[in-house]
Design an enzyme around this catalytic site. Structure first.
Site, PDB file in Angstrom:
ATOM      1  N   TYR A 157       0.848  -1.202   0.000  1.00 20.86           N
ATOM      2  CA  TYR A 157       0.000   0.000   0.000  1.00 20.86           C
ATOM      3  C   TYR A 157       0.880   1.247   0.000  1.00 20.86           C
ATOM      4  O   TYR A 157       0.741   2.139  -0.830  1.00 20.86           O
ATOM      5  CB  TYR A 157      -0.906  -0.021   1.233  1.00 20.86           C
ATOM      6  CG  TYR A 157      -1.901   1.111   1.292  1.00 20.86           C
ATOM      7  CD1 TYR A 157      -3.021   1.126   0.470  1.00 20.86           C
ATOM      8  CD2 TYR A 157      -1.734   2.168   2.187  1.00 20.86           C
ATOM      9  CE1 TYR A 157      -3.945   2.165   0.529  1.00 20.86           C
ATOM     10  CE2 TYR A 157      -2.656   3.206   2.251  1.00 20.86           C
ATOM     11  CZ  TYR A 157      -3.763   3.194   1.426  1.00 20.86           C
ATOM     12  OH  TYR A 157      -4.673   4.224   1.488  1.00 20.86           O
TER      13      TYR A 157
HETATM   14  N1  LIG Z   1     -10.435   5.880   4.043  1.00 23.57           N
HETATM   15  C1  LIG Z   1      -9.252   6.321   4.420  1.00 23.57           C
HETATM   16  O1  LIG Z   1      -9.011   6.530   5.629  1.00 23.57           O
HETATM   17  C2  LIG Z   1      -8.165   6.569   3.397  1.00 23.57           C
HETATM   18  C3  LIG Z   1      -6.970   7.142   3.859  1.00 23.57           C
HETATM   19  C4  LIG Z   1      -5.968   7.413   2.945  1.00 23.57           C
HETATM   20  C5  LIG Z   1      -6.147   7.120   1.608  1.00 23.57           C
HETATM   21  N2  LIG Z   1      -7.297   6.553   1.169  1.00 23.57           N
HETATM   22  C6  LIG Z   1      -7.418   6.290  -0.276  1.00 23.57           C
HETATM   23  O2  LIG Z   1      -8.539   6.949  -0.798  1.00 23.57           O
HETATM   24  C7  LIG Z   1      -9.108   6.188  -1.873  1.00 23.57           C
HETATM   25  C8  LIG Z   1     -10.576   5.943  -1.610  1.00 23.57           C
HETATM   26  O3  LIG Z   1     -10.678   5.202  -0.410  1.00 23.57           O
HETATM   27  P1  LIG Z   1     -12.042   4.886   0.316  1.00 23.57           P
HETATM   28  O4  LIG Z   1     -11.778   5.044   1.762  1.00 23.57           O
HETATM   29  O5  LIG Z   1     -13.163   5.602  -0.320  1.00 23.57           O
HETATM   30  O6  LIG Z   1     -12.111   3.310   0.013  1.00 23.57           O
HETATM   31  P2  LIG Z   1     -13.362   2.365  -0.277  1.00 23.57           P
HETATM   32  O7  LIG Z   1     -12.879   0.977  -0.046  1.00 23.57           O
HETATM   33  O8  LIG Z   1     -14.542   2.842   0.468  1.00 23.57           O
HETATM   34  O9  LIG Z   1     -13.605   2.626  -1.819  1.00 23.57           O
HETATM   35  C9  LIG Z   1     -12.695   2.182  -2.800  1.00 23.57           C
HETATM   36  C10 LIG Z   1     -13.490   1.702  -3.972  1.00 23.57           C
HETATM   37  O10 LIG Z   1     -12.564   1.153  -4.922  1.00 23.57           O
HETATM   38  C11 LIG Z   1     -13.154  -0.005  -5.456  1.00 23.57           C
HETATM   39  N3  LIG Z   1     -12.153  -0.946  -5.944  1.00 23.57           N
HETATM   40  C12 LIG Z   1     -11.170  -1.543  -5.223  1.00 23.57           C
HETATM   41  N4  LIG Z   1     -10.499  -2.393  -6.009  1.00 23.57           N
HETATM   42  C13 LIG Z   1     -11.060  -2.340  -7.240  1.00 23.57           C
HETATM   43  C14 LIG Z   1     -10.793  -3.004  -8.463  1.00 23.57           C
HETATM   44  N5  LIG Z   1      -9.836  -3.913  -8.579  1.00 23.57           N
HETATM   45  N6  LIG Z   1     -11.559  -2.705  -9.533  1.00 23.57           N
HETATM   46  C15 LIG Z   1     -12.583  -1.800  -9.431  1.00 23.57           C
HETATM   47  N7  LIG Z   1     -12.862  -1.129  -8.299  1.00 23.57           N
HETATM   48  C16 LIG Z   1     -12.119  -1.412  -7.210  1.00 23.57           C
HETATM   49  C17 LIG Z   1     -13.925  -0.628  -4.295  1.00 23.57           C
HETATM   50  O11 LIG Z   1     -14.915  -1.536  -4.746  1.00 23.57           O
HETATM   51  C18 LIG Z   1     -14.469   0.569  -3.588  1.00 23.57           C
HETATM   52  O12 LIG Z   1     -15.782   0.913  -4.004  1.00 23.57           O
HETATM   53  C19 LIG Z   1      -8.285   4.888  -1.936  1.00 23.57           C
HETATM   54  O13 LIG Z   1      -7.369   4.987  -3.003  1.00 23.57           O
HETATM   55  C20 LIG Z   1      -7.607   4.822  -0.606  1.00 23.57           C
HETATM   56  O14 LIG Z   1      -6.389   4.139  -0.661  1.00 23.57           O
HETATM   57  C21 LIG Z   1      -8.326   6.268   2.041  1.00 23.57           C
END
Ligand SMILES: NC(=O)c1ccc[n+]([C@@H]2O[C@H](COP(=O)([O-])OP(=O)(O)OC[C@H]3O[C@@H](n4cnc5c(N)ncnc54)[C@H](O)[C@@H]3O)[C@@H](O)[C@H]2O)c1
Length: 252
Positions: A157
């Protein structure tokens, strides 16, 4: 709340099936854009009601053929692409560990979703941005986590998200002269399905207290930043990493 007008513009949003991507797709639709949303998950209810301004594609971003095909079809069907939001990402607690011990097949899968897929979406979308002659903008979702080490690491990650910031900057430099901007957003902690581990009030309170602003981020906080960076209000901003973290970086 700032109001944007994205009428007549076409945005591609990955990860729109939940969390931040859903909020970004919704924000763009509410601001008048045509949106192509991509996710493994089915279309969320919140995205109903926008008629033919929304195309929802279900598929796996780890499948290079699917990514290129979905974006090329979207660009052709809508007569161009103006914006790309690379929001999809995976954080696999338990499987994504120290590189010294983890299964490297997991490393490869995480890289395919978190870094190769955004590279492929950009590769497929940029020719449409170039063709329109009016430039374009991209945002790529990284994390503030990549700035630091972690005694309980998720190395795939961390490294893939660092790579995404580097890719964003490189695209920004390559494409600046053509009016195509590329920026990264580095969220801190946000309540979304990705953070299902924060599953009780006590934990949520402790997480909130750790952020200098005293609360956990929301998908809407991230959508606010993404819409700003995509909009013409950010027309002089490219190649940056914007931390949207309630001040957490100050603690790192
Ligand atoms: N939530 C947090 O605290 C946080 C913190 C830092 C960074 N992020 C980043 O922000 C972004 C959004 O995160 P989030 O919290 O909304 O996550 P989430 O898991 O709620 O949403 C991510 C979405 O990506 C989709 N996805 C994952 N793999 C996939 C694939 N192979 N093909 C198609 N779709 C796919 C999932 O189905 C999901 O709907 C991510 O890139 C995550 O790494 C999140």
């Amino acid at each position: 709340m700032i109001k944007y007008d994205f009428s007549g513009r076409h945005a591609v949003v990955t990860g729109a099936g939940g969390g931040m991507g859903e909020a970004i797709a919704l924000g763009l639709l509410e601001a008048g854009a045509v949106v192509t949303a991509i996710d493994l998950k089915p279309q969320p209810d919140s995205l109903a009601g926008f008629g033919d301004r929304l195309t929802y594609c279900t598929g796996d971003l780890a499948d290079a053929g699917f990514v290129t095909d979905a974006i090329t079809r979207a660009g052709e069907a809508r007569g161009g692409i103006d914006y790309l939001a690379n929001v999809a990402g995976v954080l696999w607690f338990g499987r994504d560990k120290s590189v010294l011990e983890m299964d490297m097949a997991v490393w490869d899968q995480v890289f395919a979703i978190n870094l190769t897929a955004p590279a492929l979406t950009a590769r497929a979308a940029v020719p449409f941005m170039r063709k329109s002659g009016r430039g374009g903008a991209m945002v790529h979702f990284s994390t503030i986590q990549w700035y630091r080490g972690d005694p309980q690491p998720q190395d795939a990650y961390q490294a893939s998200k660092a790579g995404l910031c580097a890719l964003s900057k490189s695209l920004a430099m390559q494409l600046a002269a053509e009016g195509i901007r590329s920026n990264a957003i580095c969220p801190g902690m946000a309540v979304t399905p990705l953070q299902a581990r924060w599953d009780n009030e006590e934990v949520l309170k402790a997480v909130a207290a750790y952020a200098p602003l005293g609360r956990i981020g929301t998908p809407q906080d991230m959508a606010n930043a993404a819409l700003f960076l995509l909009s013409d209000a950010a027309s002089y901003i490219t190649g940056i990493e914007l931390a949207v973290d309630g001040g957490l970086l100050m603690r790192m």
